[in-house]
Design an enzyme around this catalytic site. Structure first.
Site, PDB file in Angstrom:
ATOM      1  N   SER A 170       0.866  -1.193   0.000  1.00 26.68           N
ATOM      2  CA  SER A 170       0.000   0.000   0.000  1.00 26.68           C
ATOM      3  C   SER A 170       0.895   1.232   0.000  1.00 26.68           C
ATOM      4  CB  SER A 170      -0.875   0.012   1.265  1.00 26.68           C
ATOM      5  OG  SER A 170      -1.526   1.259   1.392  1.00 26.68           O
ATOM      6  N   TYR A 201      -1.270  -0.691  10.360  1.00 20.65           N
ATOM      7  CA  TYR A 201      -1.477  -1.187   8.979  1.00 20.65           C
ATOM      8  C   TYR A 201      -0.330  -0.727   8.073  1.00 20.65           C
ATOM      9  CZ  TYR A 201      -3.501  -1.227   4.249  1.00 20.65           C
ATOM     10  OH  TYR A 201      -3.714  -1.417   2.902  1.00 20.65           O
TER      11      TYR A 201
HETATM   12  P1  NAP Z   1     -11.503  -5.724   0.716  1.00 25.72           P
HETATM   13  O1  NAP Z   1     -12.383  -5.148  -0.318  1.00 25.72           O
HETATM   14  O2  NAP Z   1     -11.786  -5.452   2.159  1.00 25.72           O
HETATM   15  O3  NAP Z   1     -11.441  -7.310   0.463  1.00 25.72           O
HETATM   16  C1  NAP Z   1     -10.674  -8.058   1.349  1.00 25.72           C
HETATM   17  C2  NAP Z   1     -10.510  -9.467   0.829  1.00 25.72           C
HETATM   18  O4  NAP Z   1      -9.592 -10.126   1.683  1.00 25.72           O
HETATM   19  C3  NAP Z   1     -11.795 -10.266   0.858  1.00 25.72           C
HETATM   20  O5  NAP Z   1     -11.740 -11.212  -0.178  1.00 25.72           O
HETATM   21  C4  NAP Z   1     -11.729 -10.920   2.228  1.00 25.72           C
HETATM   22  O6  NAP Z   1     -12.435 -12.157   2.280  1.00 25.72           O
HETATM   23  C5  NAP Z   1     -10.248 -11.189   2.342  1.00 25.72           C
HETATM   24  N1  NAP Z   1      -9.782 -11.270   3.732  1.00 25.72           N
HETATM   25  C6  NAP Z   1     -10.030 -10.436   4.758  1.00 25.72           C
HETATM   26  N2  NAP Z   1      -9.413 -10.886   5.872  1.00 25.72           N
HETATM   27  C7  NAP Z   1      -8.784 -12.037   5.510  1.00 25.72           C
HETATM   28  C8  NAP Z   1      -8.018 -12.992   6.213  1.00 25.72           C
HETATM   29  N3  NAP Z   1      -7.740 -12.887   7.534  1.00 25.72           N
HETATM   30  N4  NAP Z   1      -7.555 -14.054   5.520  1.00 25.72           N
HETATM   31  C9  NAP Z   1      -7.821 -14.211   4.211  1.00 25.72           C
HETATM   32  N5  NAP Z   1      -8.544 -13.357   3.489  1.00 25.72           N
HETATM   33  C10 NAP Z   1      -9.016 -12.278   4.151  1.00 25.72           C
HETATM   34  O7  NAP Z   1      -9.976  -5.284   0.513  1.00 25.72           O
HETATM   35  P2  NAP Z   1      -9.235  -4.640  -0.757  1.00 25.72           P
HETATM   36  O8  NAP Z   1      -9.403  -3.173  -0.683  1.00 25.72           O
HETATM   37  O9  NAP Z   1      -9.579  -5.370  -1.977  1.00 25.72           O
HETATM   38  O10 NAP Z   1      -7.722  -4.933  -0.340  1.00 25.72           O
HETATM   39  C11 NAP Z   1      -6.954  -5.963  -0.900  1.00 25.72           C
HETATM   40  C12 NAP Z   1      -5.503  -5.685  -0.600  1.00 25.72           C
HETATM   41  O11 NAP Z   1      -5.144  -4.408  -1.143  1.00 25.72           O
HETATM   42  C13 NAP Z   1      -5.168  -5.628   0.890  1.00 25.72           C
HETATM   43  O12 NAP Z   1      -3.918  -6.211   1.130  1.00 25.72           O
HETATM   44  C14 NAP Z   1      -5.114  -4.139   1.159  1.00 25.72           C
HETATM   45  O13 NAP Z   1      -4.292  -3.826   2.250  1.00 25.72           O
HETATM   46  C15 NAP Z   1      -4.534  -3.627  -0.139  1.00 25.72           C
HETATM   47  N6  NAP Z   1      -4.793  -2.212  -0.396  1.00 25.72           N
HETATM   48  C16 NAP Z   1      -6.054  -1.748  -0.572  1.00 25.72           C
HETATM   49  C17 NAP Z   1      -6.242  -0.396  -0.798  1.00 25.72           C
HETATM   50  C18 NAP Z   1      -7.610   0.215  -1.001  1.00 25.72           C
HETATM   51  O14 NAP Z   1      -7.729   1.459  -1.001  1.00 25.72           O
HETATM   52  N7  NAP Z   1      -8.646  -0.572  -1.189  1.00 25.72           N
HETATM   53  C19 NAP Z   1      -5.149   0.472  -0.803  1.00 25.72           C
HETATM   54  C20 NAP Z   1      -3.887  -0.042  -0.618  1.00 25.72           C
HETATM   55  C21 NAP Z   1      -3.719  -1.392  -0.407  1.00 25.72           C
HETATM   56  P3  NAP Z   1     -14.006 -12.226   2.679  1.00 25.72           P
HETATM   57  O15 NAP Z   1     -14.753 -11.798   1.434  1.00 25.72           O
HETATM   58  O16 NAP Z   1     -14.231 -13.652   3.018  1.00 25.72           O
HETATM   59  O17 NAP Z   1     -14.212 -11.297   3.823  1.00 25.72           O
END
Ligand code: NAP
Length: 248
Positions: free
Chosen positions: A143, A157
């Site tokens: 991130s 985080y």
């Molecule tokens: P999200 O929409 O909250 O989706 C999270 C995903 O991870 C879901 O598939 C969830 O499964 C799964 N998950 C949550 N806790 C978990 C665990 N303990 N073990 C295995 N799977 C788990 O998140 P996202 O925004 O797509 O983020 C994905 C990645 O991108 C993360 O690493 C996040 O830090 C990074 N990121 C995101 C952003 C942003 O702005 N969105 C920015 C920078 C980095 P369920 O569906 O079963 O809950």
């Protein structure tokens, strides 16, 4: 592609879901892990299968080593592993460091850092030429928080993602000569449910004005970078982490 199975943790929603759909379109057999949301994971599988792709959903909380072992065992039955996307990640509720508990910090590191290490361990065992594998790619999702620090929001985080960046450098140096490219992506403010998990569903829209491009990004924009890094078009890209953040 003969080693054409990709494991994507957290593939049921958000960036992981978009990456699963994009990878399937490019011919990968996709194994998605999900934490609890079976319905969302099944929908991703059904969407891929509806386009004649191959996908499998496996319950895998990356904070649990036994779940990770089960995920890779299931992947073994699906074909030859060629890639891992360490995507699963969590944020906590918005808080200052002085209010963080040891339990919260440890849980954050267990899911975001230890989970990524253990998934990579299982992938290296299968893909490294040192172990008789055919090589492959590991994409670690970091991130921009790793470089910004996320003061007053979630420094725990941000620090977990800083660890991921170092992990990408170190693991790449360890396995680059064994046919494995290890790379990272630092997404910026992306339109997914993760902001609601931190207690502020509109956080990314509120902060959009701080992005040089003046907008949030989409999960598809991160997925496009992921599948490029997985592809042979990125065959000489290793050990780096790329910002996909609208310039933020
Ligand atoms: P999200 O929409 O909250 O989706 C999270 C995903 O991870 C879901 O598939 C969830 O499964 C799964 N998950 C949550 N806790 C978990 C665990 N303990 N073990 C295995 N799977 C788990 O998140 P996202 O925004 O797509 O983020 C994905 C990645 O991108 C993360 O690493 C996040 O830090 C990074 N990121 C995101 C952003 C942003 O702005 N969105 C920015 C920078 C980095 P369920 O569906 O079963 O809950």
């Amino acid at each position: 592609m003969t080693n054409n199975v990709v494991v994507i943790t957290g593939g049921s929603r958000g960036i992981g879901r978009a990456a699963a759909l994009a990878a399937a379109k490019r011919g990968w057999r996709v194994v998605i892990g999900y934490a609890t949301n079976k319905k969302a994971a099944d929908e991703v599988v059904a969407t891929i299968e509806a386009s004649n792709g191959k996908a499998l959903a496996v319950k895998c909380d990356v904070g649990e080593e036994r779940d990770i072992l089960a995920l890779f065992k299931a992947a073994d039955g699906f074909g030859t592993l060629g890639a891992l996307v360490n995507n699963a990640g969590i944020v906590g509720q918005t808080a200052r460091v002085e209010d963080l508990t040891a339990d919260r910090i440890n849980h954050m590191l267990r899911v975001n850092v230890t989970g990524s290490f253990l998934c990579a361990r299982e992938a290296v065992k299968r893909m490294s030429t040192k172990h008789g594998g055919k090589g492959g790619v590991i994409v670690n999702i970091s991130s921009v928080a790793a470089t910004l620090g996320s003061a007053n929001t979630y420094v725990d985080y941000a620090a977990s993602k800083g660890a991921i960046d170092t992990f990408t450098t170190g693991l790449s140096n360890e396995v680059a000569a064994e046919g494995i490219r290890v790379v990272g992506i630092r997404p910026g403010l992306i339109d997914t449910d993760i902001h609601a998990s931190g207690g502020e569903p509109d956080r990314h829209h509120r902060l959009a004005k701080t992005v040089p491009m003046q907008r949030v990004g989409t999960a598809d924009e991160i997925a496009n970078a992921i599948v490029w890094l997985l592809s042979d078009e990125a065959s000489y890209v290793a050990g780096m982490t790329m910002n996909v953040s609208g310039g933020r």
